[in-house]
Design an enzyme around this catalytic site. Structure first.
Site, PDB file in Angstrom:
ATOM      1  N   HIS A  77       0.849  -1.200   0.000  1.00 37.46           N
ATOM      2  CA  HIS A  77       0.000   0.000   0.000  1.00 37.46           C
ATOM      3  C   HIS A  77       0.880   1.244   0.000  1.00 37.46           C
ATOM      4  O   HIS A  77       1.497   1.583   1.008  1.00 37.46           O
ATOM      5  CB  HIS A  77      -0.908  -0.038   1.245  1.00 37.46           C
ATOM      6  CG  HIS A  77      -1.875   1.104   1.338  1.00 37.46           C
ATOM      7  ND1 HIS A  77      -3.224   0.928   1.532  1.00 37.46           N
ATOM      8  CD2 HIS A  77      -1.692   2.444   1.285  1.00 37.46           C
ATOM      9  CE1 HIS A  77      -3.823   2.105   1.588  1.00 37.46           C
ATOM     10  NE2 HIS A  77      -2.917   3.043   1.456  1.00 37.46           N
ATOM     11  N   GLU A 111     -10.433   5.328   8.225  1.00 33.92           N
ATOM     12  CA  GLU A 111      -9.177   5.947   8.677  1.00 33.92           C
ATOM     13  C   GLU A 111      -9.547   7.122   9.583  1.00 33.92           C
ATOM     14  O   GLU A 111      -9.380   8.295   9.230  1.00 33.92           O
ATOM     15  CB  GLU A 111      -8.347   6.400   7.469  1.00 33.92           C
ATOM     16  CG  GLU A 111      -6.935   6.813   7.841  1.00 33.92           C
ATOM     17  CD  GLU A 111      -6.133   7.306   6.644  1.00 33.92           C
ATOM     18  OE1 GLU A 111      -6.623   7.215   5.509  1.00 33.92           O
ATOM     19  OE2 GLU A 111      -5.002   7.782   6.863  1.00 33.92           O
TER      20      GLU A 111
HETATM   21 ZN   LIG Z   1      -3.199   5.086   1.558  1.00 39.25          ZN
END
Ligand SMILES: [Zn+2]
Length: 431
Positions: free
Chosen positions: A74, A228
């Site tokens: 990622h 997130e």
């Molecule tokens: Zn990211």
């Protein structure tokens, strides 16, 4: 000439992480590392044997560690290295979104994206990474600039770093059905992965169904940025699992971040992890970026590490990985696409130690398997893509930043010179 630069190479007394060895019929004594001799011929690992078994000279590693080359699952190669012209004003996630948005509008030409991607790849390569998945900001007309650049860069780097890309976009962009269909066509044409950032305030059920639908239409895998945030109402991880199960989705799914899960009630955590396990979702944690962005308030010391529940996930058989995420951009000011730094920081932040066990999988086997980059282990017949260290034990490896590594690709040492930041100065002056 380096003693390693020979067509037929015998590495003597190599300490290989036990969890990264696949060798049927070879007795592996207990311990986090196993001392082996590694014979390399024609760029491949020919033989793994107990030390002293094979005749011939070889190079004595004096029990230095040998890892397989790393896989970074990622990253954001299209966004990296912009810090000097697009700093985060306050270190917050909102600050990052604003700074990146403005920089993308002003500066992300094909030449700019290409130069920064190439810089990033030279860093990763020198550090010993052999495969990378990057997200590509896919908003407005940017995909038709960045994805063709990605294709060129992937071709230019073939044989050194294998590359994959994921479309990254917000639900607001995806409200335009024709735009989303065109994006999915572009991603499929480039051999990419569909993704995006579902969130609770933007009808995630509809968003996920449409993104899954396009992935099914083209036979693509999925890779989302998920929850997130410290908002405990953020439960998109569960929605992704439910959507995958309801649709009987056949592709592979990766969920990144999943921060809010760590703050939810035990019942919610259990229910979500059951579904994630059932749906076969891989979770990638981005510990350095999470520590940087989560729980940040000016003038207040952070109390939360920001990372998701990797221990609980692994205990349920959920595949877990860790990765770089952003480098020198408003989402994370630092980083150099060095998987060793990521693994070291992950070990500290997530306590992936005592025992080490198979945690080394998080930067090797797990990301490599889910992304289709191979097994990620050290085994006979595999390409001799190896990273050699002076550190003999995990304690030595984790205690001191290991800068002395030798990277072998197909059995031959590569140049480990890192690109100079000054190279980027002309790009930064344009801001
Ligand atoms: Zn990211």
């Amino acid at each position: 000439m380096s003693p390693f630069d020979v067509p037929h190479l015998l590495l003597r007394d190599a300490s290989v992480p036990r969890s990264l060895i696949r060798a049927e019929g070879l007795y592996l004594p207990p311990g986090d590392v196993v001392v082996l001799d590694i014979e390399i011929a024609d760029g491949r690992i020919a033989t793994l044997t107990p030390p002293g078994t094979l005749a011939g000279e070889g190079v004595d590693l004096d029990r230095g560690m040998v890892w397989p080359c790393f896989v970074d699952l990622h990253t954001h190669l299209d966004k990296g290295q912009i810090w000097p012209r697009a700093a985060n004003p306050d270190g917050s996630r909102a600050g990052a979104l604003g700074a990146v948005g403005a920089d993308r509008e002003a500066n992300w030409s094909a030449a700019d994206v290409r130069a920064r991607m190439d810089f990033a790849l030279r860093c990763a390569y020198a550090h010993g990474t052999r495969a990378i998945r990057t997200h590509i900001d896919s908003i407005g007309q940017q995909p038709w600039i960045s994805w063709p650049v990605f294709r060129e860069v992937r071709e230019a780097w073939r044989g050194r770093i294998d590359l994959q890309a994921v479309a990254l976009f917000h639900p607001e962009a995806a409200r335009d059905h024709a735009w989303l269909a065109a994006l999915a066509d572009l991603v499929a044409d480039c051999g990419g992965v569909m993704g995006g950032v579902p969130y609770m305030e933007a009808d995630p059920w509809d968003f996920l169904d449409r993104v899954f639908g396009h992935a099914e239409r083209h036979g693509l895998d999925l890779d989302f940025h998920v929850d997130e945030t410290d908002d405990t109402n953020a439960a998109c991880l569960r929605l992704i699992a439910e959507t995958a199960l309801r649709r009987n989705f056949m592709g592979r799914i990766v969920a990144g971040h999943c921060c809010s899960l760590a703050l939810q009630s035990p019942d919610n955590i259990d229910r979500t992890l059951d579904l994630v396990a059932q749906a076969g979702i891989t979770v990638v944690s981005l510990p350095m970026c999470n520590m940087y962005l989560q729980d940040r308030t000016a003038g207040r010391t952070p109390r939360w590490r920001g990372v998701t529940l990797l221990h609980e996930m692994r205990a349920r058989g959920i595949r877990v990985a860790v990765a770089s995420d952003n480098t020198r951009d408003p989402f994370y000011a630092y980083g150099d696409l060095d998987a060793v730094e990521v693994y070291r920081e992950a070990t500290r932040i997530l306590q992936l130690d005592h025992p080490i066990g198979d945690w080394p999988h998080v930067v090797t086997v797990a990301p490599s398997t889910v992304a289709g980059f191979g097994d990620g282990v050290i085994a006979e017949g595999m390409a001799a893509d190896l990273v050699l260290f002076r550190a003999r034990t995990f304690n030595e490896f984790l205690a001191r930043p290991p800068q002395d590594r030798i990277v072998l690709r197909a059995g031959r040492p590569i140049s480990r010179v890192l690109p100079d930041y000054r190279e980027l100065d002309p790009l930064m002056e344009r801001a």
